[in-house]
Write a protein that holds these residues in place. Structure first.
Motif, PDB file in Angstrom:
ATOM      1  N   PRO A  66       0.516  -1.356   0.106  1.00 55.29           N
ATOM      2  CA  PRO A  66      -0.144  -0.022  -0.091  1.00 55.29           C
ATOM      3  C   PRO A  66       0.722   1.261   0.143  1.00 55.29           C
ATOM      4  N   LEU A  67       0.334   2.405  -0.522  1.00 57.62           N
ATOM      5  CA  LEU A  67       0.966   3.641  -0.819  1.00 57.62           C
ATOM      6  C   LEU A  67       0.104   4.626  -0.059  1.00 57.62           C
ATOM      7  N   THR A  68       0.502   5.369   0.834  1.00 56.28           N
ATOM      8  CA  THR A  68      -0.152   6.577   1.588  1.00 56.28           C
ATOM      9  C   THR A  68       0.514   7.782   1.030  1.00 56.28           C
ATOM     10  N   VAL A  69      -0.510   8.556   0.409  1.00 56.90           N
ATOM     11  CA  VAL A  69      -0.143   9.817   0.047  1.00 56.90           C
ATOM     12  C   VAL A  69      -0.282  11.038   1.313  1.00 56.90           C
ATOM     13  N   THR A  70       0.754  11.517   1.998  1.00 54.62           N
ATOM     14  CA  THR A  70       0.329  12.313   3.111  1.00 54.62           C
ATOM     15  C   THR A  70       0.058  13.918   2.924  1.00 54.62           C
ATOM     16  N   SER A  71      -0.143  14.408   3.712  1.00 50.51           N
ATOM     17  CA  SER A  71      -0.506  16.058   3.420  1.00 50.51           C
ATOM     18  C   SER A  71       0.761  16.478   2.907  1.00 50.51           C
ATOM     19  N   ALA A  72       1.905  16.202   3.220  1.00 49.37           N
ATOM     20  CA  ALA A  72       3.020  16.954   2.989  1.00 49.37           C
ATOM     21  C   ALA A  72       3.362  16.784   1.537  1.00 49.37           C
ATOM     22  N   GLN A  73       2.649  15.954   0.786  1.00 50.48           N
ATOM     23  CA  GLN A  73       2.869  15.782  -0.670  1.00 50.48           C
ATOM     24  C   GLN A  73       1.988  17.034  -1.280  1.00 50.48           C
ATOM     25  N   LYS A  74       2.529  18.093  -1.630  1.00 50.50           N
ATOM     26  CA  LYS A  74       1.563  19.380  -2.143  1.00 50.50           C
ATOM     27  C   LYS A  74       1.060  19.212  -3.392  1.00 50.50           C
ATOM     28  N   ASN A  75       1.507  18.355  -4.270  1.00 49.30           N
ATOM     29  CA  ASN A  75       0.857  18.309  -5.549  1.00 49.30           C
ATOM     30  C   ASN A  75       0.354  16.766  -6.051  1.00 49.30           C
ATOM     31  N   PRO A  76      -0.554  16.217  -5.284  1.00 46.63           N
ATOM     32  CA  PRO A  76      -0.549  14.797  -5.179  1.00 46.63           C
ATOM     33  C   PRO A  76      -1.605  14.431  -6.175  1.00 46.63           C
ATOM     34  N   THR A  77      -2.276  15.288  -7.048  1.00 45.75           N
ATOM     35  CA  THR A  77      -3.167  15.083  -8.175  1.00 45.75           C
ATOM     36  C   THR A  77      -2.350  14.297  -9.477  1.00 45.75           C
ATOM     37  N   ALA A  78      -2.713  13.046  -9.478  1.00 45.41           N
ATOM     38  CA  ALA A  78      -1.827  12.320 -10.542  1.00 45.41           C
ATOM     39  C   ALA A  78      -2.498  10.734 -10.576  1.00 45.41           C
ATOM     40  N   PHE A  79      -2.116  10.297 -11.639  1.00 43.92           N
ATOM     41  CA  PHE A  79      -2.393   8.733 -12.040  1.00 43.92           C
ATOM     42  C   PHE A  79      -1.094   7.682 -11.208  1.00 43.92           C
ATOM     43  N   TYR A  80      -1.961   6.774 -10.367  1.00 41.30           N
ATOM     44  CA  TYR A  80      -0.807   6.140  -9.563  1.00 41.30           C
ATOM     45  C   TYR A  80      -0.738   4.853  -9.991  1.00 41.30           C
ATOM     46  N   LEU A  81       0.299   4.411 -10.285  1.00 40.30           N
ATOM     47  CA  LEU A  81       0.510   2.938 -10.901  1.00 40.30           C
ATOM     48  C   LEU A  81       1.324   1.861  -9.987  1.00 40.30           C
ATOM     49  N   CYS A  82       0.702   0.735  -9.566  1.00 43.66           N
ATOM     50  CA  CYS A  82       1.468  -0.211  -8.977  1.00 43.66           C
ATOM     51  C   CYS A  82       2.054  -1.082  -9.958  1.00 43.66           C
ATOM     52  N   ALA A  83       3.306  -1.768  -9.752  1.00 45.14           N
ATOM     53  CA  ALA A  83       3.786  -2.765 -10.653  1.00 45.14           C
ATOM     54  C   ALA A  83       4.295  -3.874  -9.615  1.00 45.14           C
ATOM     55  N   SER A  84       4.578  -5.020 -10.503  1.00 39.62           N
ATOM     56  CA  SER A  84       5.261  -5.966  -9.721  1.00 39.62           C
ATOM     57  C   SER A  84       6.077  -6.763 -10.620  1.00 39.62           C
ATOM     58  N   SER A  85       7.174  -7.625 -10.185  1.00 41.65           N
ATOM     59  CA  SER A  85       7.849  -8.299 -11.048  1.00 41.65           C
ATOM     60  C   SER A  85       8.585  -9.327 -10.229  1.00 41.65           C
TER      61      SER A  85
END
Lengths: 112, 114
Positions: free
Chosen positions: B75-94
């Motif tokens: 899991p990924l937590t986007v905290t309030s410290a991230q000032k520009n969080p608007t984006a498309f977030y992608l998870c990957a595995s290998s």
């Protein structure tokens, strides 16, 4: 990782083969050539990869030149669902932090 | 079917709020990754994990945090410290992190700020 150069866009007729070129003239001996595609608002989809031999799977074929400075992805019978941005990437064999670096890619439009 | 599941597909965050994006895989892969993609841009690596209970910062880790308590989950937590969080977030595995190991992606989470 070596830089890649791809044409920004190309059109292809449905049912015909689509040949997507990629130049990677600075590739080194331990770098693999990877192809991914991304359909709008979806995650990238892995297509194929190779080191120096030509490769084929159920989705596509990858032709790598003998000097490894360029490659071609071949979609044998393009369908409308193949419309996407196609990315050619080179990746070095590295123990950690092996991130993917996508360039501009080729925007492929398959037309009926 | 084996694959990577990201949820939710769309997420809205209020100012000052932390939000957590889920990523689960049933491919038995050791390595997992989080990327961020901005409109018309390529991927930027946020964090990666080579094995359970271990993770490393990528190129843009500031304002984000992760955990890897189970092989299947990253899991990924986007905290309030991230000032520009608007984006498309992608998870990957290998399977591993070597150059011969393709990364496979989920369908992403689109995060927007209210």
């Amino acid at each position: 990782d070596a830089k890649t150069t791809q044409p920004p866009s190309m059109d292809c007729a449905e049912g015909r083969a689509a040949n997507l070129p990629c130049n990677h003239s600075t590739i080194s001996g331990n770098e693999y050539v990877y192809w991914y595609r991304q359909i709008h608002s979806q995650g990238p989809q892995y297509i194929i990869h190779g080191l120096k031999n030509n490769e084929t799977n159920e989705m596509a074929s990858l032709i790598i030149t003998e000097d490894r400075k360029s490659s071609t992805l071949i979609l044998p019978h393009a369908t409308l669902r193949d419309t996407a941005v196609y990315y050619c990437i080179v990746r070095v064999w590295k123990a950690a932090g092996n991130k993917l670096t996508f360039g501009g890619g080729t925007r492929v439009l398959v037309k009926p | 079917d084996g694959g990577i599941t990201q949820s939710p597909k769309y997420l809205f965050r209020k100012e000052g709020q932390n939000v957590t994006l889920s990523c689960e895989q049933n491919l038995n892969h050791d390595a997992m990754y989080w990327y961020r993609q901005d409109p018309g841009q390529g991927l930027r690596l946020i964090y990666y994990s080579q094995i359970v209970n271990d993770f490393q910062k990528g190129d843009i880790a500031e304002g984000y945090s992760v955990s890897r308590e189970k092989k299947e989950s990253f899991p990924l937590t986007v905290t309030s410290a991230q000032k520009n969080p608007t984006a498309f977030y992608l998870c990957a595995s290998s399977l591993g992190t070597g150059g011969n190991q393709p990364q496979h992606f989920g369908d992403g989470t689109r995060l927007s700020i209210l």
